[in-house]
Every structure is written in C-alpha cells, then in structure tokens.
Design a protein around this motif. Structure first.
Motif, PDB file in Angstrom:
ATOM      1  N   LEU A 128       0.839  -1.210   0.000  1.00  0.00           N
ATOM      2  CA  LEU A 128       0.000   0.000   0.000  1.00  0.00           C
ATOM      3  C   LEU A 128       0.870   1.256   0.000  1.00  0.00           C
ATOM      4  O   LEU A 128       0.633   2.197  -0.771  1.00  0.00           O
ATOM      5  N   GLU A 129       1.874   1.242   0.819  1.00  0.00           N
ATOM      6  CA  GLU A 129       2.748   2.410   0.917  1.00  0.00           C
ATOM      7  C   GLU A 129       3.419   2.690  -0.432  1.00  0.00           C
ATOM      8  O   GLU A 129       3.514   3.849  -0.859  1.00  0.00           O
TER       9      GLU A 129
ATOM     10  N   LEU B  25       0.819   4.217  -2.791  1.00  0.00           N
ATOM     11  CA  LEU B  25       0.508   5.607  -2.443  1.00  0.00           C
ATOM     12  C   LEU B  25       1.671   6.539  -2.759  1.00  0.00           C
ATOM     13  O   LEU B  25       1.483   7.689  -3.154  1.00  0.00           O
ATOM     14  N   GLU B  26       2.855   6.024  -2.585  1.00  0.00           N
ATOM     15  CA  GLU B  26       4.058   6.820  -2.833  1.00  0.00           C
ATOM     16  C   GLU B  26       4.223   7.110  -4.324  1.00  0.00           C
ATOM     17  O   GLU B  26       4.615   8.224  -4.705  1.00  0.00           O
TER      18      GLU B  26
ATOM     19  N   SER C  45      -0.028   9.686  -7.277  1.00  0.00           N
ATOM     20  CA  SER C  45      -0.758  10.745  -6.579  1.00  0.00           C
ATOM     21  C   SER C  45      -2.267  10.491  -6.579  1.00  0.00           C
ATOM     22  O   SER C  45      -2.960  10.789  -5.600  1.00  0.00           O
TER      23      SER C  45
ATOM     24  N   LEU D  10      -3.137   8.153  -3.867  1.00  0.00           N
ATOM     25  CA  LEU D  10      -3.181   8.837  -2.562  1.00  0.00           C
ATOM     26  C   LEU D  10      -4.483   9.630  -2.425  1.00  0.00           C
ATOM     27  O   LEU D  10      -5.109   9.639  -1.358  1.00  0.00           O
ATOM     28  N   ASN D  11      -4.878  10.284  -3.534  1.00  0.00           N
ATOM     29  CA  ASN D  11      -6.159  11.008  -3.510  1.00  0.00           C
ATOM     30  C   ASN D  11      -7.311  10.048  -3.234  1.00  0.00           C
ATOM     31  O   ASN D  11      -8.214  10.349  -2.458  1.00  0.00           O
TER      32      ASN D  11
ATOM     33  N   CYS E 163      -7.207   7.210  -1.690  1.00  0.00           N
ATOM     34  CA  CYS E 163      -7.111   6.757  -0.294  1.00  0.00           C
ATOM     35  C   CYS E 163      -7.667   7.839   0.650  1.00  0.00           C
ATOM     36  O   CYS E 163      -8.444   7.533   1.563  1.00  0.00           O
ATOM     37  N   ALA E 164      -7.259   9.082   0.404  1.00  0.00           N
ATOM     38  CA  ALA E 164      -7.729  10.190   1.257  1.00  0.00           C
ATOM     39  C   ALA E 164      -9.244  10.342   1.151  1.00  0.00           C
ATOM     40  O   ALA E 164      -9.944  10.553   2.156  1.00  0.00           O
ATOM     41  N   GLU E 165      -9.749  10.201  -0.075  1.00  0.00           N
ATOM     42  CA  GLU E 165     -11.197  10.357  -0.297  1.00  0.00           C
ATOM     43  C   GLU E 165     -11.968   9.217   0.387  1.00  0.00           C
ATOM     44  O   GLU E 165     -13.010   9.419   0.991  1.00  0.00           O
ATOM     45  N   ARG E 166     -11.402   8.018   0.310  1.00  0.00           N
ATOM     46  CA  ARG E 166     -12.032   6.838   0.924  1.00  0.00           C
ATOM     47  C   ARG E 166     -12.031   6.977   2.464  1.00  0.00           C
ATOM     48  O   ARG E 166     -13.020   6.650   3.118  1.00  0.00           O
TER      49      ARG E 166
ATOM     50  N   LEU F  70       1.111   2.687   8.631  1.00  0.00           N
ATOM     51  CA  LEU F  70       1.913   3.308   7.572  1.00  0.00           C
ATOM     52  C   LEU F  70       3.114   3.972   8.230  1.00  0.00           C
ATOM     53  O   LEU F  70       3.127   4.204   9.441  1.00  0.00           O
TER      54      LEU F  70
ATOM     55  N   MET G   7       4.264   8.783   5.643  1.00  0.00           N
ATOM     56  CA  MET G   7       3.053   8.530   4.849  1.00  0.00           C
ATOM     57  C   MET G   7       1.794   8.898   5.646  1.00  0.00           C
ATOM     58  O   MET G   7       0.820   9.387   5.086  1.00  0.00           O
TER      59      MET G   7
ATOM     60  N   LYS H 205       1.383  12.522   5.252  1.00  0.00           N
ATOM     61  CA  LYS H 205       0.964  12.826   3.881  1.00  0.00           C
ATOM     62  C   LYS H 205      -0.530  12.546   3.702  1.00  0.00           C
ATOM     63  O   LYS H 205      -1.265  13.358   3.133  1.00  0.00           O
ATOM     64  N   LEU H 206      -0.946  11.387   4.207  1.00  0.00           N
ATOM     65  CA  LEU H 206      -2.354  11.001   4.065  1.00  0.00           C
ATOM     66  C   LEU H 206      -3.266  11.945   4.864  1.00  0.00           C
ATOM     67  O   LEU H 206      -4.303  12.398   4.363  1.00  0.00           O
TER      68      LEU H 206
ATOM     69  N   ARG I 130      -3.579  15.082   3.093  1.00  0.00           N
ATOM     70  CA  ARG I 130      -4.379  14.942   1.866  1.00  0.00           C
ATOM     71  C   ARG I 130      -5.878  14.861   2.184  1.00  0.00           C
ATOM     72  O   ARG I 130      -6.698  15.332   1.400  1.00  0.00           O
ATOM     73  N   THR I 131      -6.232  14.279   3.329  1.00  0.00           N
ATOM     74  CA  THR I 131      -7.671  14.216   3.659  1.00  0.00           C
ATOM     75  C   THR I 131      -8.257  15.621   3.821  1.00  0.00           C
ATOM     76  O   THR I 131      -9.443  15.843   3.576  1.00  0.00           O
TER      77      THR I 131
ATOM     78  N   VAL J   9      -9.808  17.014   0.651  1.00  0.00           N
ATOM     79  CA  VAL J   9     -11.028  16.425   0.069  1.00  0.00           C
ATOM     80  C   VAL J   9     -12.122  17.484   0.088  1.00  0.00           C
ATOM     81  O   VAL J   9     -12.360  18.114   1.123  1.00  0.00           O
TER      82      VAL J   9
ATOM     83  N   ARG K 223     -22.702  16.074   2.320  1.00  0.00           N
ATOM     84  CA  ARG K 223     -23.517  15.013   1.754  1.00  0.00           C
ATOM     85  C   ARG K 223     -24.094  14.085   2.803  1.00  0.00           C
ATOM     86  O   ARG K 223     -24.596  13.028   2.457  1.00  0.00           O
TER      87      ARG K 223
ATOM     88  N   ARG L 281     -20.919   5.099  -1.730  1.00  0.00           N
ATOM     89  CA  ARG L 281     -20.177   6.224  -2.328  1.00  0.00           C
ATOM     90  C   ARG L 281     -20.753   6.550  -3.707  1.00  0.00           C
ATOM     91  O   ARG L 281     -20.946   7.720  -4.039  1.00  0.00           O
TER      92      ARG L 281
END
Lengths: 349, 196
Positions: free
Chosen positions: A37-38, A41-42, A45, A48-49, A51-54, B109, B113, B116-117, B120-121, B124, B129, B186
């Motif tokens: 996974l890392e 994601l690395e 991009s 990673l988006n 993952c962040a959205e999920r 992680l 990372m 970073k994650l 990034r969240t 969003v 919603r 989703r």
C-alpha cells in the motif's frame, strides 16, 4: 486549502488498491500488505487522492451512523451573602458544554466560561456610598460636556420588570424580601416579592407570570434607569419618560396613594444627598388589577437643584444633576398595602 | 428535522437545525464554538484517521482536541482558524497516543506517509452530503444494514466477528462485503449530488 481533491469519477482504482485501502481503514493490514500500500501511495498521486477520499468517506459514514451528542446546559447562579448586617446578591450565568464520546459514552465537560456577569447588586451602603462619592467627585472635577443628544435607540427598559427573576421555594412561605434590580441604593423590609396565588389561596393571581410585589406603608422600590444595552440613563434637560404598570389593593377599604418620582442619589454614605427632580401621584382604588401610567420629566431650563434630602454634616447647597444617573422610586405613602406588577418605562418626545 | 437516533424518538440536529435553537438562550461564543465543532468533526475525524485506526482512540482524540481548542480559542476566530488549530492539536494528540500505546507497528503506515495522508484528507472537497448519505443508507437491505451497523454502530469491537459467527460466514467475507457496501454508498451519494 489549495488543490482541493474533487470527486474524480474517471479514476478507477485497481482492485488491489481498493482492497488494501479498506484493509487499512479496518485496521487489518498485514506487514507485506502495508508495504504494498505504501508503495502504491508513494508512486501514484491519484492513488493517494483515492485513499484520502475513501478515508474521508469512512469518516462521514462513521459520523452519520454513530450519534453525536453535544449537551449545552445554561446555569444561572444566584448567590446571597450577608456580612456585617448588609446583604448582597450576585448573579452570573454560564454555559456548560458537554461533548460525548460516542464509543464509550463518557462525556467531557468543557469548563464553563461566565458569559453574563449580570448586575452584581451590593446593598452595602458603604460600597455604594463610596461609589456615589467617587461619581460626585468625578462630576465636580470634569470639564463640562455639551448637552447629550436625545437617544432613539437602544430603548429604556426596567430590569426584572415583572419580579420573576428569583424563584420562591414552593415549600417556603410565599414571600421573599430580595427583589433583584429594585433595591438600588437602599432596601426596605416593607416590600416583598409574593407568589400571589399561594399568598391569596388562589383568589388572586399576578398580572404577569406568578409573582408581584406587595408594598406596605412606607415601603419603596428604587431602580436606576438603564437602556436595554445596559448603559445608564443620565439626567439631561427636558428628558421625558413614561412609567406604566399594574397595581391592585391587597384588601377592600380605603384607596391607596403611591408616588412615583425621579431621583438622583448623589451620595448615600456616610451622609445622604438626594435630588428629586419630579414626582407624580397615583391612586389605587380597586382590588382588581388597575393599569396606571404617569409621565415624568426633567426641567427644560436648568438642572441645578436643591437636594430634597441632605444628611447630617452636608450643606444643602444647590447642585447640578446634569449627566448623573437617574433612578425611579415608587413609594407607598399611605397605610394601605398594594400589589404592583408588570412595570414598563419608555422615553417620550 | 434531522435523522432520528435509533430507537430513541430523538432527532439528531443538523448544523442548520442548530441555528434554529433559540439564539437568546445561548451565549454567542458557545454557540459559535459548537457550530464550528460540528462542522469540523468529519474532516477532523478523517485527518486523525491518517494516524490512528482505533475508533475509541479517535473519539478520545476528538474530545481532547475539542477541550484544548475550547481553552485556547480566541475571540473572533473564523472557521478556518478554528480548524487549523484543531488539526494541529489533533496531530499532536494522535502522535502522543501512538507513542504511548505503541500499536502493532506492522499495520501502520510509515510516519511520513501518515502525515501525507492526513494532510491529503484535508484537501477532500467537502460537499455536505451527510443527508444524502442517510437517504442512501435507507435504501440498503436489512442484511446489508446489519453489516454496517456491526462495523459502525456497535460498541463491541468484535461485533463483526460475532455477526459472522451468527451467519455462519467467515469474517473476511463480511469485510469484503463491507468494502463493496462502501463503494455502493459512495456511488449512490455521487449520483444524488446535485452537481454531479
């Protein structure tokens, strides 16, 4: 935030990425899966988006399904104190916020922040006297100001206009002698707040709410006049206002005469010095609620006046009351008791 | 009114409904704080999720963050300022939790990372919603709903395992179904969003 991640419907994550991200969300990743996974994601991009959205959607789902509880409690504090024979009442209001943890149900209480330090009323003549003397010194030493312009807003308003601010314990007698906001400068035991229905065995009721005051011979109420933003009404030439309310005799028989006056208390301690620029009388004749209304005004030409009460040791010299705090006083000058309720005040042109 | 809290007859207030609460009864500063808190919960939870996976730890972290923000808040803060302070606080709280509890390292992680994650969240796009999500949840079958309830509503962290036992299914298959349900929901939300 720059570069917001919008819902990129064109990006199709691989089944491996979907699987790994959900395993991460559910805390089920194994060591080699974590590495995979890392790496994904690395290197990507978009991954990673995704993952962040999920993760964000998972947070929404959790938020939607688990109850969020925020409890707001408004606390009112009224503290009665008596020291050296002088009573004082302080009031404060605070809001308590409790944030509950939906997982284990325990709530944390955020420390209350006092929001309204409502009128610390000290009836200690010493303290008030010193304040009044200080105010007088300030007025005597300051340079003259131009006449205050008439105010359109905010409006004049009585505090505790219907005498409902304090509760009377149901198990106690239907009276209390502390009358918030109506004992400025002085207090008397000849006025009390009364639960009218209980006091009259249900034969009478208050005009507004549950309580009214009952004023005996020689009893009085005084309140410094303020606008609804808390600022004080200052004496000025030609000021006019109307006092209205409801009165009712306690028992049939003789009518009662009450006086309503404007007052300026220049000092209360150690010697009293008070000016009464205007006064009106009202007769209460009925054992039913009777509406009254009086107009009071200050002279148009001059506010230099002689005090109507001057304590020992003070000269009864003329004084200029311009800019001093104005109070209203309601006095029972007769031997008949009466109820009073639902007071109002308005400035008139 | 908002969604009813299950079996209580009590409706959950949405932010807009909170605005209808008698304004005079609440101190403006408290009202603003609660409003900001409710608006921040989802992004804050997602942000903390970058670091932590344990649901109780996340809730504790949200509570502690809220407490610290309450104590440090400045009069006149905007939502943006409130949120920035919340994220910074939450990051320290989450890292401190990790240091103290040291969960199994192989499932985490790398620290870089995680950062970073989490960052990034915050990018969003919020699209308000939750109400659409509630509609989509209502369309699920009872069986599907049971799986989601076991994962998200149950206080017992073993609820999904217990459900698998009662259904004579493997828990991995329920997790797989859970993954599909998230995707279904989703997609449902995306379709219902007015600007999609």
């Amino acid at each position: 935030m720059s570069d917001r991640i919008s819902n990129n419907v064109n990006y199709q994550p691989s089944s491996e990425l979907r699987d790994l991200v959900d395993k991460m969300i559910d805390d089920r990743l194994l060591a080699d899966e974590r590495d995979s996974l890392e790496a994904l994601l690395e290197s990507n991009s978009e991954a990673l988006n995704y993952c962040a959205e999920r993760v964000h959607f998972h947070a929404e789902l959790e938020e939607s399904m688990a109850p969020v509880r925020v409890e707001l409690t408004q606390k009112r504090h009224v503290v009665f104190e008596k020291k050296r024979g002088f009573a004082s009442v302080s009031r404060a209001m605070s809001n308590v916020v409790k944030i509950e943890n939906s997982k284990h149900g325990k709530a944390v209480e955020l420390p209350p922040k006092p929001t309204t330090q409502a009128n610390f009323l000290s009836y200690s003549l010493v303290a008030l006297g010193l304040m009044a003397v200080a105010a007088l010194i300030f007025q005597l030493t300051r340079s003259p100001e131009p006449e205050l312009a008439p105010r359109l807003a905010p409006k004049l308003a009585f505090n505790n206009a219907s005498f409902e601010d304090l509760d009377i314990n149901e198990k106690s007698p239907p009276y209390i002698f502390t009358i918030l906001e109506w004992q400025d400068y002085f207090q008397t035991s000849k006025v009390k707040v009364c639960d009218v229905e209980r006091a009259t065995d249900g034969k009478r009721s208050a005009k507004e709410g549950r309580y009214a005051v009952i004023i005996e011979e020689g009893g009085f109420l005084t309140q410094r006049l303020t606008y609804d933003d808390g600022t004080s009404l200052k004496a000025r030439k030609g000021l006019k206002f109307r006092i209205s309310g409801w009165a009712m005799l306690e028992s049939t028989g003789k009518p009662c005469s009450l006086s309503i006056a404007t007052r300026v208390v220049a000092s209360a301690y150690p010697s009293m010095r008070q000016v009464q620029p205007s006064v009106e009388k009202i007769t209460v004749e009925s054992t039913e609620w009777q509406k009254f209304s009086v107009d009071l005004s200050l002279p148009k030409d001059s506010l230099v006046m002689r005090p109507n009460v001057t304590g020992a040791g003070l000269e009864n010299d003329l004084m200029d009351i311009t800019g001093l705090n104005l109070a209203i006083s309601i006095d029972n000058k007769s031997s008949v008791k009466f109820f009073l309720d639902a007071m109002s005040v308005e400035e008139i042109k | 009114m908002g969604q009813e809290l299950k079996g209580t007859g009590i409706s959950q207030l949405t932010n807009s409904e909170l605005n209808k609460v008698d304004a005079a009864a609440l101190d403006p500063q408290v009202r603003k704080f609660v409003d900001f808190y409710l608006q921040t919960r989802v992004p804050l939870r997602a942000y903390i999720y970058g670091f932590l996976k344990n649901s109780e730890a996340i809730e504790d972290c949200i509570q502690e963050t809220c407490m610290l923000v309450w104590n440090k808040q400045q009069e006149g803060w905007t939502l943006d300022e409130y949120q920035k302070f919340s994220y910074t606080t939450a990051r320290f709280k989450a890292l401190s939790w990790l240091k103290k509890h040291q969960p199994k390292k192989h499932v985490q992680l790398s620290p870089a990372m995680m950062e970073k994650l989490a960052d990034r969240t915050l990018q969003v796009e919020p699209d308000h919603r939750i109400s659409i999500l509630n509609d989509c949840l209502d369309r699920l079958s009872p069986e599907q709903r049971n799986i989601l309830d076991a994962r998200y509503e149950a206080a017992d962290s073993q609820a999904l395992q217990l459900l698998a036992n009662s259904l004579s299914r493997k828990v991995d298959s329920l997790y797989k179904q859970l993954e599909r349900l998230r995707t279904i929901l989703r997609d449902c939300v995306r379709k219902e969003l007015p600007y999609q």
